[in-house]
Design a protein around this motif. Structure first.
Motif, short mmCIF file in Angstrom:
data_model
loop_
_atom_site.label_atom_id
_atom_site.label_comp_id
_atom_site.label_asym_id
_atom_site.label_seq_id
_atom_site.Cartn_x
_atom_site.Cartn_y
_atom_site.Cartn_z
N TRP A 293 57.74 42.99 26.72
CA TRP A 293 56.45 42.64 27.30
C TRP A 293 55.99 43.72 28.27
O TRP A 293 56.79 44.26 29.04
CB TRP A 293 56.55 41.32 28.06
N ARG A 294 54.70 43.99 28.24
CA ARG A 294 54.07 44.93 29.18
C ARG A 294 53.29 44.13 30.22
O ARG A 294 52.45 43.31 29.87
CB ARG A 294 53.15 45.89 28.44
N PHE A 295 53.60 44.39 31.48
CA PHE A 295 52.92 43.68 32.57
C PHE A 295 51.43 44.03 32.59
O PHE A 295 51.05 45.21 32.49
CB PHE A 295 53.55 44.04 33.91
N ILE A 296 50.58 43.01 32.73
CA ILE A 296 49.13 43.23 32.81
C ILE A 296 48.63 42.96 34.23
O ILE A 296 48.06 43.83 34.88
CB ILE A 296 48.37 42.30 31.83
N ASP A 297 48.85 41.73 34.72
CA ASP A 297 48.35 41.38 36.06
C ASP A 297 49.07 40.16 36.59
O ASP A 297 49.76 39.44 35.87
CB ASP A 297 46.82 41.15 36.04
N TRP A 298 48.91 39.97 37.90
CA TRP A 298 49.53 38.85 38.58
C TRP A 298 48.69 37.59 38.41
O TRP A 298 47.47 37.65 38.30
CB TRP A 298 49.68 39.13 40.08
N ALA A 299 49.35 36.45 38.43
CA ALA A 299 48.64 35.19 38.47
C ALA A 299 47.81 35.13 39.75
O ALA A 299 48.27 35.56 40.82
CB ALA A 299 49.63 34.03 38.42
N PRO A 300 46.59 34.61 39.68
CA PRO A 300 45.74 34.56 40.89
C PRO A 300 46.39 33.81 42.04
O PRO A 300 46.13 34.13 43.21
CB PRO A 300 44.49 33.82 40.39
N GLN A 301 47.26 32.85 41.76
CA GLN A 301 47.88 32.07 42.82
C GLN A 301 48.84 32.89 43.67
O GLN A 301 49.23 32.46 44.75
CB GLN A 301 48.64 30.87 42.23
N ASN A 302 49.21 34.08 43.20
CA ASN A 302 50.14 34.93 43.96
C ASN A 302 49.42 35.77 45.00
O ASN A 302 50.07 36.48 45.77
CB ASN A 302 50.92 35.85 43.02
N GLY A 303 48.10 35.75 44.96
CA GLY A 303 47.33 36.60 45.87
C GLY A 303 47.32 36.08 47.31
O GLY A 303 47.71 34.98 47.61
#
Length: 303
Positions: A293-303
């Motif tokens: 898997w290639r990382f795309i972005d963080w879940a918004p809840q992690n912001g």
């Protein structure tokens, strides 16, 4: 379902939080004894499903079933078939026998879509698995990190390049846990069956307290408390950490207890509660997955 779909452990946790009455109403609407059409089609296009099994000693294990899209089929709303067998050397295989409970989670990381389905295995053999569905529910996309999947080799090649037993969480295991933003947890509650669930957070969201103990935050979710409810009735859990870049699986089983309050929660950010996991047995399945898997972005809840 006319009656509440929640067992005594789930109701106990919901009652402690003060949401039991509301969740009884919600549960009757969203928890089903069959798969909606959209869930059936969703499972059929996945290359991987998470599974939670229970071995003959009653220990839960979390694992994966892998195959080319289409390896999962839903011939009707009450059955799933899998043209796949457990990963060689995977301790979860001991619980994948006819008549055994099996929890399943279909998850698509790049869309953050996930659905759960639990049931009983009707058949298990070299041709694959057949499940009779007992409970299904859709899950929200919270805390799922975006990742794109790609094949690295033939889908049938799930033979680990090495299988290693471990009795403590040091070395590579400690490194993977410290870097993890995702884990999967298998639990069970006797006649209520087995379950497997996703947990996610910022990298390092799981705190390692010592060489055999982990503290896992429990963030705000759908209030069904299927995992915590199972732990109320049977305090055993199986954890799975996936190395998304190398295809390694770190699978653990042990005891777990819910941490409702206390000073340790302060170190876990916005966790509402936590659960503490005590390792009893663990295994490395090195390069077992033909996927990466290639990382795309963080879940918004992690912001």
């Amino acid at each position: 379902m006319d009656a509440t779909p929640f067992h005594a452990g789930e109701v106990a946790v919901q009652s402690r939080i003060g949401v039991a009455e509301r969740m009884a109403e919600v549960g009757r609407r969203v928890v089903r004894d069959h798969m909606p059409e959209q869930h059936q089609r969703f499972y059929e296009q996945l290359p991987l499903m998470l599974a939670g099994s229970v071995d003959p000693a009653g220990r839960p294990w979390a694992t994966v079933l892998v195959g080319p899209p289409g390896f999962v089929q839903a011939p009707d709303a009450w059955h799933l078939t899998f043209a796949a067998t457990p990963i060689p050397g995977d301790p979860a295989a001991a619980g994948m026998t006819a008549g055994s409970p099996l929890g399943l989670l279909g998850i698509e990381l790049h869309t953050r879509r996930r659905n759960r389905v639990n049931g009983e295995l009707l058949a298990a053999g070299p041709e694959g698995l057949r499940l009779r569905v007992s409970q299904t529910v859709g899950n929200c996309p919270q805390y799922i990190q975006g990742r794109e999947v790609q094949w690295m080799r033939d889908a049938a090649d799930t033979r680990p390049r090495a299988v290693e037993r471990l009795s403590q969480l040091d070395g590579d295991a400690a490194w993977l846990i410290a870097a993890a933003d995702t884990l999967f947890v298998a639990t069970h509650a006797g006649a209520a069956g087995a379950d497997v669930s996703h947990r996610g957070g910022p990298a390092g969201f799981v705190m390692q307290e010592d060489e055999r103990t982990l503290l896992v935050p429990d963030y705000s979710g759908n209030r069904m408390f299927m995992t915590l409810g199972n732990l109320q009735l049977d305090g055993r859990a199986g954890l799975l950490f996936i190395d998304f870049e190398r295809g390694d699986l770190l699978t653990l089983t042990g005891r777990a207890e819910i941490v409702w309050d206390g000073p340790e929660l302060a170190a876990l950010g916005n966790a509402e509660r936590a659960w503490r996991f005590h390792l009893e047995e663990g295994w490395w399945l090195r390069d077992a997955l033909p996927l990466r898997w290639r990382f795309i972005d963080w879940a918004p809840q992690n912001g």
